[in-house]
Design an enzyme around this catalytic site. Structure first.
Site: not given
Ligand code: MRU
Length: 348
Positions: A48-50, A87, A196, A237, A247-248
């Site tokens: 996970r993470g963009a 996703r 997270q 994201d 973002n999250k």
């Molecule tokens: O749902 P996730 O855990 O994939 O969400 C991740 C985030 O929102 C991060 O802040 C974002 O992807 C940046 S990661 C460098």
């Protein structure tokens, strides 16, 4: 500097992914041999993470290319579509697939082994460029932070090595600022509902020996008021052409709180997170995940059985609440459409 952790490792057609659903209790690795398994790993949040999901998808395309009799846009379409459906919010996924699609078009007609080698090179470049971008963002972000002097920092979600090709975006900036002596302590939002922050950012900061304290998300307002927080830094994201930031979930609330308390609010993200085709944040597709994530904690039900829940996992922060967007190409302060356009037009 501590060795940079690699959450994705490619070897001879196999993509090894540290299973982020199991951290920090267990450091288990999933070995994906097919693009379908890689797509499921993205969907189910093994990875996970963009930036990390973009990198995983690029390797997924290579896995698909190993299985077709001829490498063409047509034979690889099912894999490209399947990976794209994993996703919806992080644009890095579509950006990486677009790069792989362009390479597929460029190599169609070459002998299979040469075409495959070119695709593998492209996936490796996507991976390595992300790490290099993060290291540069760290330098630029630490310079930006220097103007505020030493103090506490607050962050949300996980934006570190686990979420990227290594080092991290927002967490990379924190790492570099810490090395520069600018960080007293890091307040880490636990980041309900998936945790997270509690599970992954805490794990990364402890590995690096950076002083940090976990806080309940709801503690952010009083921490900003009472604990000497100089800046908040988060990842993204998707960032629109005018600088709105998806973002999250919870990020928007932090930006509102930061403005109220006179705390600087920064977003660190590579250029691959900028979507020049979308103008407004309202147009960003926001993923909703299962209500179970809200009704349960660590797999244990906390809400009454049958309770409904709404679980959008990202939100959008308008550009006017963002003090700085830190990219590998430079820092855009008080972002707007003109400044974002100039950033994208500037030579690398
Ligand atoms: O749902 P996730 O855990 O994939 O969400 C991740 C985030 O929102 C991060 O802040 C974002 O992807 C940046 S990661 C460098």
């Amino acid at each position: 500097m501590k060795e940079i952790f690699q959450p994705l490792v490619w070897r001879e057609g196999v993509l090894r992914l540290i299973d982020q659903r199991k951290l920090p209790q267990e450091e288990a690795w999933l070995e994906s041999q097919t693009w379908q398994t890689t797509a499921s790993a993205i969907r189910d949040m093994v990875v996970r993470g963009a930036p990390a999901i973009g990198i995983a998808a690029a390797w997924g395309v290579v896995q698909a290319a190993c299985t077709v009799s001829e490498i063409t846009p047509q034979t690889l379409k099912p894999a490209l579509d399947g990976l794209a459906a994993s996703r919806p919010t992080a644009v890095n996924l579509f950006w990486a697939l677009e790069r792989m699609s362009e390479t597929i078009a460029a190599v169609a007609g070459l002998p299979a082994d040469q075409a495959l080698a070119r695709l593998e090179d492209e996936a490796r470049a996507i991976h390595e460029e992300d790490l290099a971008a993060n290291l540069r963002m760290g330098e630029l972000g630490a310079e930006w932070a220097r103007t505020m002097g030493k103090g506490a920092v607050l962050t949300h979600c996980n934006t570190g090595s686990l979420a990227t090709g290594g080092y991290g975006t927002a967490l990379g900036v924190i790492r570099s600022a810490w090395q520069a002596g600018l960080v007293e302590t890091v307040y880490v939002d636990e980041t309900r509902p998936w945790l997270q922050g509690a599970r992954l950012t805490a794990w990364e900061l402890m590995r690096d020996g950076i002083p940090a304290q976990l806080i309940a998300d709801v503690a952010a307002a009083s921490v900003m008021r009472d604990k000497g927080v100089k800046w908040v830094v988060v990842g993204a994201d998707r960032i629109t052409a005018r600088g709105d930031v998806a973002n999250k979930i919870g990020t928007y609330g932090l930006a509102v709180l930061a403005r109220y308390h006179g705390v600087k609010f920064a977003v660190a993200a590579p250029l691959s997170t900028i979507d020049p085709h979308l103008e407004k944040g309202e147009d960003i597709p926001i993923e909703e995940r299962t209500p179970d994530e809200v009704c349960q904690l660590g797999g244990v039900r906390t809400a009454p059985a049958g309770m409904a829940a709404y679980n959008p996992v990202f939100d959008v922060t308008p550009a006017e609440l963002v003090d700085a967007i830190i990219t590998e190409r430079g820092v855009v302060e008080q972002p707007d459409a003109m400044k974002m356009k100039a950033l994208l037009a500037a030579s690398a």
